[in-house]
Write an enzyme that holds these catalytic residues in place. Structure first.
Site, PDB file in Angstrom:
ATOM      1  N   HIS A  91       1.378  -1.285  -0.047  1.00  0.00           N
ATOM      2  CA  HIS A  91      -0.335   0.086   0.354  1.00  0.00           C
ATOM      3  C   HIS A  91       0.982   1.344   0.216  1.00  0.00           C
ATOM      4  O   HIS A  91       1.685   0.865   0.854  1.00  0.00           O
ATOM      5  CB  HIS A  91      -0.641   0.248   1.144  1.00  0.00           C
ATOM      6  CG  HIS A  91      -1.650   1.409   0.899  1.00  0.00           C
ATOM      7  ND1 HIS A  91      -1.666   2.346   1.155  1.00  0.00           N
ATOM      8  CD2 HIS A  91      -3.146   0.811   0.507  1.00  0.00           C
ATOM      9  CE1 HIS A  91      -2.855   3.276   1.540  1.00  0.00           C
ATOM     10  NE2 HIS A  91      -3.840   1.726   0.903  1.00  0.00           N
ATOM     11  N   GLU A 161      -3.718   1.817  -7.627  1.00  0.00           N
ATOM     12  CA  GLU A 161      -3.916   2.824  -6.703  1.00  0.00           C
ATOM     13  C   GLU A 161      -3.064   3.653  -6.964  1.00  0.00           C
ATOM     14  O   GLU A 161      -2.498   4.136  -6.364  1.00  0.00           O
ATOM     15  CB  GLU A 161      -4.509   2.387  -5.129  1.00  0.00           C
ATOM     16  CG  GLU A 161      -5.003   1.357  -4.334  1.00  0.00           C
ATOM     17  CD  GLU A 161      -5.199   1.108  -3.518  1.00  0.00           C
ATOM     18  OE1 GLU A 161      -6.534   1.851  -2.910  1.00  0.00           O
ATOM     19  OE2 GLU A 161      -4.407   1.464  -2.411  1.00  0.00           O
TER      20      GLU A 161
HETATM   21  C1  PEP Z   1      -6.245   3.631  -0.033  1.00  0.00           C
HETATM   22  O1  PEP Z   1      -5.642   4.736   0.077  1.00  0.00           O
HETATM   23  O2  PEP Z   1      -6.442   2.249  -0.256  1.00  0.00           O
HETATM   24  C2  PEP Z   1      -8.407   4.134  -0.212  1.00  0.00           C
HETATM   25  C3  PEP Z   1      -8.076   3.178  -1.670  1.00  0.00           C
HETATM   26  O3  PEP Z   1      -7.806   4.976  -0.244  1.00  0.00           O
HETATM   27  P1  PEP Z   1      -9.240   6.535  -0.310  1.00  0.00           P
HETATM   28  O4  PEP Z   1     -10.689   5.476  -0.911  1.00  0.00           O
HETATM   29  O5  PEP Z   1      -9.432   6.403   1.385  1.00  0.00           O
HETATM   30  O6  PEP Z   1      -8.670   7.464  -1.719  1.00  0.00           O
END
Ligand code: PEP
Length: 247
Positions: A91, A161
């Site tokens: 992450h 992400e």
């Molecule tokens: C994350 O940090 O994995 C994430 C998806 O956060 P958010 O949904 O708050 O953007």
């Protein structure tokens, strides 16, 4: 759809955690979605061990060590024993705290060895016009998978992400068109790393400011298999309407 709720360190009291688990159980009874909860480690043990529902549990991270004299660490094996079946690895918030690509690869190997399904997070900090972010994402995936056997590689779920989209609101998330392009790109990278035609079977998720307002449009992207949800997963009304939008 796979919905992974990353509670991060947002949930600090047991009553709130209990409400979120109960809500997820109710939501998963009513829909086809598989909800995977990633609570802070002490709560994971509390809920996952006695869990008999469709909801599954994930570690938010695993130790890069195989255990032993390492105070404060929780190994992949410990999470398995506490009832987890998934583990988030790489992450961006762990990478920001010092996890290099090499450390991520080690954690991935530990998760697999403990029989946890790893959710490998990758994503660029920002987008440039020359497409260097694509090479960056390719490198993150390739380094993480490099030491794994073909069979192990097939067990890895990739969560795209982009850092620029994390922790904001639906307006700042990726557009459906850009997501479609990126999921195809991730699958193309996987097609070079997975044996045979297995890239089309790999699960690819998106995470970054997914909220009830944008989840349905993002879910229309045929090639995305689900979402990693941060802040919207710890707000009960928000999480309930997000999951209902997917149903
Ligand atoms: C994350 O940090 O994995 C994430 C998806 O956060 P958010 O949904 O708050 O953007």
């Amino acid at each position: 759809m796979l919905v992974v709720a990353n509670w991060k360190a947002y949930v600090e009291n047991l009553e709130k955690a209990e409400r979120l688990v109960a809500l997820s159980k109710r939501l998963s009874r009513a829909a086809d979605n598989l909800i995977v909860l990633a609570p802070p480690a002490p709560f994971l043990g509390t809920f996952a061990l006695k869990n008999k529902s469709k909801v599954a549990f994930s570690a938010q991270d695993v130790s890069k060590t195989p255990g032993g004299a390492v105070t404060g660490e929780a190994t992949a094996q410990t999470y398995l024993s506490a009832g987890a079946s998934y583990a988030i690895v790489g992450h961006s918030e762990r990478r920001a705290a010092g996890d290099t690509d090499a450390v991520v690869a080690e954690k991935l190997a530990h998760a697999l060895a403990a029989d946890l399904t790893p959710i490998l997070c990758v994503g660029e900090r920002e987008r440039d016009h020359d497409g260097r972010y694509l090479a960056f994402v390719r490198e993150e995936i390739a380094t993480a998978l490099a030491a794994l056997t073909p069979k192990e590689r097939m067990r890895v779920i990739v969560a795209y992400e982009p850092l620029w989209a994390i922790g904001k609101t639906a307006e700042s998330a990726i557009s459906p068109d850009d997501l479609a392009e990126m999921v195809l790109y991730v699958r193309k990278v996987l097609s070079e790393l997975l044996p045979g035609k297995n890239a089309s079977r790999a699960l690819v998720l998106y995470g970054g400011s997914v909220e009830p307002e944008n989840v349905r449009d993002l879910a229309r992207v045929a090639s995305v298999d689900g979402f990693l949800i941060g802040h919207a997963s710890v707000d009960e009304p928000m999480f309930a309407s997000l999951v209902k939008e997917l149903s």
